[in-house]
Design a protein around this motif. Sequence first.
Motif, PDB file in Angstrom:
ATOM      1  N   GLY A  55       5.934   1.714   3.254  1.00 30.01           N
ATOM      2  CA  GLY A  55       5.376   1.585   1.912  1.00 30.01           C
ATOM      3  C   GLY A  55       6.432   1.594   0.840  1.00 30.01           C
ATOM      4  N   PHE A  91       2.375   3.642  -2.597  1.00 27.23           N
ATOM      5  CA  PHE A  91       1.427   3.115  -1.624  1.00 27.23           C
ATOM      6  C   PHE A  91       2.058   3.091  -0.238  1.00 27.23           C
ATOM      7  N   ASP A 116      -4.727   2.169   4.372  1.00 15.42           N
ATOM      8  CA  ASP A 116      -3.903   2.375   3.180  1.00 15.42           C
ATOM      9  C   ASP A 116      -3.965   3.834   2.747  1.00 15.42           C
ATOM     10  N   PHE A 169      -2.364   6.779  -0.466  1.00 11.63           N
ATOM     11  CA  PHE A 169      -1.554   7.155  -1.620  1.00 11.63           C
ATOM     12  C   PHE A 169      -0.418   8.036  -1.121  1.00 11.63           C
TER      13      PHE A 169
END
Length: 233
Positions: free
Chosen positions: A121, A146, A174, A176
């Motif tokens: 990421g 991300f 996905d 955070f």
Amino acid sequence: MKKITLFIIAALITNYLLAQNTPSSSTINKNKAFLVLSAGPSIPVGIFSSTDINKTGAGYANLGYNVNLNAGYEITDRFGISGTFFYSRYNVNQKLINNLNSMFSISNTYSFETDHWQYGGIVLGPMTTINVMDNIKVDFKAMAGFARVNSPRIKISDAVTGEVLATSEDRWTDAFALQVGSNLRYNFASRYCAFVNVDYGFMKPKWKGSATEEDFIQEVGVLDFNIGIGTTF
């Protein structure tokens, strides 16, 4: 989040005090930006490294590695922005296989196998810089961004023939991502620098379950140690 806030406040106070007492030097590398390729070991911490079958969310992650592309730009002498493209991978502890065999009472006729955790990421955020001495700088960073995370696949095979009987899906999701840390840069030439870095990374990816499965959440905490070399400009 409280730890991140305290980390930033401490870095800013230290930066201010050194700014009041450190004389400037004309020999310090004046380039404001850097781009560094680095790599090193990554240590799973917390529940991500747990092998306790009774702990919900135990990740069974072994020591892994990470490869980063680090960048930063000093907007002023003390403050700037930083960013990192990252990739990490971790093998799964053998205790997971042992626990699965025990849990499902698999006989010697069948065998479990698993592959790895992996993710990649990008994170971005503020950076404060301290000039330790001529051409040596220390950066403190707090970044967010991300990540794309891959959970281990489980495979059941016939122990005699090796025939694969069942394989779980290759699942990505996905998440955070948060990353706080510090690096030391040594500008050993007008356009080149050596780089040593320590970061703490955290994320909590969630995989959607099927009609017969619950959602799966994994807390991921790691300590990354990197060394590298790059350019300044």
